[in-house]
Design a protein around this motif. Structure first.
Motif, PDB file in Angstrom:
ATOM      1  N   ASP A 111       0.827  -1.202   0.000  1.00  0.00           N
ATOM      2  CA  ASP A 111       0.000   0.000   0.000  1.00  0.00           C
ATOM      3  C   ASP A 111       0.866   1.259   0.000  1.00  0.00           C
ATOM      4  OD1 ASP A 111      -2.502   1.339   0.035  1.00  0.00           O
ATOM      5  OD2 ASP A 111      -2.276   1.682   2.188  1.00  0.00           O
ATOM      6  N   ARG A 112       1.922   1.248   0.807  1.00  0.00           N
ATOM      7  CA  ARG A 112       2.839   2.397   0.825  1.00  0.00           C
ATOM      8  C   ARG A 112       3.540   2.558  -0.519  1.00  0.00           C
ATOM      9  NH1 ARG A 112       3.841   0.330   5.971  1.00  0.00           N
ATOM     10  NH2 ARG A 112       5.698  -0.759   5.247  1.00  0.00           N
ATOM     11  N   ARG A 113       3.940   1.441  -1.116  1.00  0.00           N
ATOM     12  CA  ARG A 113       4.628   1.516  -2.406  1.00  0.00           C
ATOM     13  C   ARG A 113       3.681   1.925  -3.531  1.00  0.00           C
ATOM     14  NH1 ARG A 113       9.178  -3.269  -2.509  1.00  0.00           N
ATOM     15  NH2 ARG A 113      10.016  -2.832  -0.446  1.00  0.00           N
ATOM     16  N   MET A 114       2.401   1.592  -3.387  1.00  0.00           N
ATOM     17  CA  MET A 114       1.442   2.020  -4.403  1.00  0.00           C
ATOM     18  C   MET A 114       1.279   3.543  -4.374  1.00  0.00           C
ATOM     19  SD  MET A 114      -2.508   0.947  -5.164  1.00  0.00           S
ATOM     20  CE  MET A 114      -3.138   1.748  -3.699  1.00  0.00           C
ATOM     21  N   THR A 115       1.342   4.129  -3.178  1.00  0.00           N
ATOM     22  CA  THR A 115       1.275   5.587  -3.069  1.00  0.00           C
ATOM     23  C   THR A 115       2.434   6.224  -3.819  1.00  0.00           C
ATOM     24  OG1 THR A 115       0.197   5.386  -0.919  1.00  0.00           O
ATOM     25  CG2 THR A 115       1.188   7.509  -1.447  1.00  0.00           C
ATOM     26  N   VAL A 116       3.612   5.658  -3.680  1.00  0.00           N
ATOM     27  CA  VAL A 116       4.785   6.151  -4.409  1.00  0.00           C
ATOM     28  C   VAL A 116       4.609   5.919  -5.911  1.00  0.00           C
ATOM     29  CG1 VAL A 116       7.274   5.839  -4.741  1.00  0.00           C
ATOM     30  CG2 VAL A 116       6.301   5.820  -2.429  1.00  0.00           C
ATOM     31  N   LEU A 117       4.062   4.765  -6.272  1.00  0.00           N
ATOM     32  CA  LEU A 117       3.840   4.430  -7.681  1.00  0.00           C
ATOM     33  C   LEU A 117       2.917   5.441  -8.349  1.00  0.00           C
ATOM     34  CD1 LEU A 117       4.189   2.214  -9.958  1.00  0.00           C
ATOM     35  CD2 LEU A 117       2.020   1.298  -9.117  1.00  0.00           C
ATOM     36  N   LYS A 118       1.873   5.859  -7.645  1.00  0.00           N
ATOM     37  CA  LYS A 118       0.915   6.802  -8.212  1.00  0.00           C
ATOM     38  C   LYS A 118       1.510   8.194  -8.414  1.00  0.00           C
ATOM     39  CE  LYS A 118      -3.238   6.743  -6.530  1.00  0.00           C
ATOM     40  NZ  LYS A 118      -4.375   6.683  -5.590  1.00  0.00           N
ATOM     41  N   LYS A 119       2.601   8.507  -7.730  1.00  0.00           N
ATOM     42  CA  LYS A 119       3.243   9.812  -7.867  1.00  0.00           C
ATOM     43  C   LYS A 119       4.249   9.858  -9.012  1.00  0.00           C
ATOM     44  CE  LYS A 119       2.623  11.037  -3.040  1.00  0.00           C
ATOM     45  NZ  LYS A 119       3.264  11.318  -1.758  1.00  0.00           N
ATOM     46  N   GLN A 120       4.597   8.709  -9.570  1.00  0.00           N
ATOM     47  CA  GLN A 120       5.550   8.667 -10.672  1.00  0.00           C
ATOM     48  C   GLN A 120       4.865   9.105 -11.962  1.00  0.00           C
ATOM     49  OE1 GLN A 120       7.213   4.737 -10.743  1.00  0.00           O
ATOM     50  NE2 GLN A 120       8.249   4.987  -8.787  1.00  0.00           N
ATOM     51  N   PRO A 121       5.568   9.852 -12.804  1.00  0.00           N
ATOM     52  CA  PRO A 121       4.937  10.375 -14.031  1.00  0.00           C
ATOM     53  C   PRO A 121       4.407   9.289 -14.973  1.00  0.00           C
ATOM     54  CG  PRO A 121       7.112  11.351 -13.691  1.00  0.00           C
ATOM     55  CD  PRO A 121       6.935  10.309 -12.643  1.00  0.00           C
ATOM     56  N   GLU A 122       5.120   8.165 -15.078  1.00  0.00           N
ATOM     57  CA  GLU A 122       4.687   7.132 -16.027  1.00  0.00           C
ATOM     58  C   GLU A 122       3.461   6.355 -15.557  1.00  0.00           C
ATOM     59  OE1 GLU A 122       8.145   5.692 -13.571  1.00  0.00           O
ATOM     60  OE2 GLU A 122       7.928   7.328 -14.972  1.00  0.00           O
ATOM     61  N   THR A 123       3.111   6.462 -14.281  1.00  0.00           N
ATOM     62  CA  THR A 123       1.916   5.774 -13.777  1.00  0.00           C
ATOM     63  C   THR A 123       0.954   6.747 -13.095  1.00  0.00           C
ATOM     64  OG1 THR A 123       3.153   5.186 -11.784  1.00  0.00           O
ATOM     65  CG2 THR A 123       2.971   3.494 -13.502  1.00  0.00           C
ATOM     66  N   ALA A 124       1.043   8.011 -13.445  1.00  0.00           N
ATOM     67  CA  ALA A 124       0.152   9.017 -12.855  1.00  0.00           C
ATOM     68  C   ALA A 124      -1.299   8.789 -13.262  1.00  0.00           C
ATOM     69  CB  ALA A 124       0.602  10.408 -13.274  1.00  0.00           C
ATOM     70  N   TRP A 125      -1.532   8.022 -14.327  1.00  0.00           N
ATOM     71  CA  TRP A 125      -2.896   7.725 -14.768  1.00  0.00           C
ATOM     72  C   TRP A 125      -3.665   6.894 -13.745  1.00  0.00           C
ATOM     73  CZ3 TRP A 125      -2.998   2.475 -15.134  1.00  0.00           C
ATOM     74  CH2 TRP A 125      -1.795   1.829 -15.405  1.00  0.00           C
ATOM     75  N   LEU A 126      -2.977   6.306 -12.771  1.00  0.00           N
ATOM     76  CA  LEU A 126      -3.679   5.576 -11.712  1.00  0.00           C
ATOM     77  C   LEU A 126      -4.505   6.517 -10.836  1.00  0.00           C
ATOM     78  CD1 LEU A 126      -0.927   3.040 -10.604  1.00  0.00           C
ATOM     79  CD2 LEU A 126      -3.051   2.517 -11.804  1.00  0.00           C
ATOM     80  N   ASN A 127      -4.177   7.802 -10.853  1.00  0.00           N
ATOM     81  CA  ASN A 127      -4.926   8.788 -10.073  1.00  0.00           C
ATOM     82  C   ASN A 127      -6.275   9.116 -10.699  1.00  0.00           C
ATOM     83  OD1 ASN A 127      -3.007   9.338  -7.949  1.00  0.00           O
ATOM     84  ND2 ASN A 127      -1.748  10.239  -9.558  1.00  0.00           N
ATOM     85  N   ASP A 128      -6.531   8.656 -11.928  1.00  0.00           N
ATOM     86  CA  ASP A 128      -7.793   8.942 -12.600  1.00  0.00           C
ATOM     87  C   ASP A 128      -8.958   8.130 -12.058  1.00  0.00           C
ATOM     88  OD1 ASP A 128      -6.359  10.675 -14.160  1.00  0.00           O
ATOM     89  OD2 ASP A 128      -6.248   9.329 -15.898  1.00  0.00           O
ATOM     90  N   VAL A 129      -8.672   7.081 -11.314  1.00  0.00           N
ATOM     91  CA  VAL A 129      -9.737   6.240 -10.766  1.00  0.00           C
ATOM     92  C   VAL A 129      -9.719   6.327  -9.241  1.00  0.00           C
ATOM     93  CG1 VAL A 129      -9.662   4.655 -12.725  1.00  0.00           C
ATOM     94  CG2 VAL A 129      -8.322   4.150 -10.702  1.00  0.00           C
TER      95      VAL A 129
END
Length: 109
Positions: free
Chosen positions: A53-71
């Motif tokens: 869960d903590r690593r997913m928060t970091v993942l969502k902040k990366q530019p290449e996976t910022a699209w995860l913030n759309d949901v």
């Protein structure tokens, strides 16, 4: 007396697109976390739900996976919880090792 209700949903094209995006993001998070936990296990680390869960928060902040913030983040966290249950069932010998979730090859009717 038992009753059964059956409902059918007919989403609009815009709603279908949003649902597909949400399901795709959940599938991506499942596969990402499964790879993370499997690689960690091979390296001798134990990675559980809180760490993913903590690593997913970091993942969502990366530019290449910022699209995860759309949901909704609730869907993504539930995907991590489902993976945790899958691993618990595997270690308790109630199920096979969790598998990668592929995209469906044919659309469902």
């Amino acid at each position: 007396m038992k009753q059964r209700w059956t409902f059918r949903c007919y989403p609009t094209p815009e709603q279908e697109q949003h649902l597909a995006r949400t399901f795709g993001c959940a599938r991506y998070v499942w596969n990402w976390a499964l790879r993370l936990r499997s690689d960690g296990f091979r390296a001798g680390q134990r990675i559980g739900y809180p760490a993913t869960d903590r690593r997913m928060t970091v993942l969502k902040k990366q530019p290449e996976t910022a699209w995860l913030n759309d949901v909704s983040s609730v869907v993504l966290q539930q995907s991590l919880r489902d993976l945790q249950v899958a691993f618990s069932n595997f270690f308790d010998k109630r199920a096979a090792y969790p598998a990668i979730r592929d995209f469906p090859s044919t659309p469902r009717a």
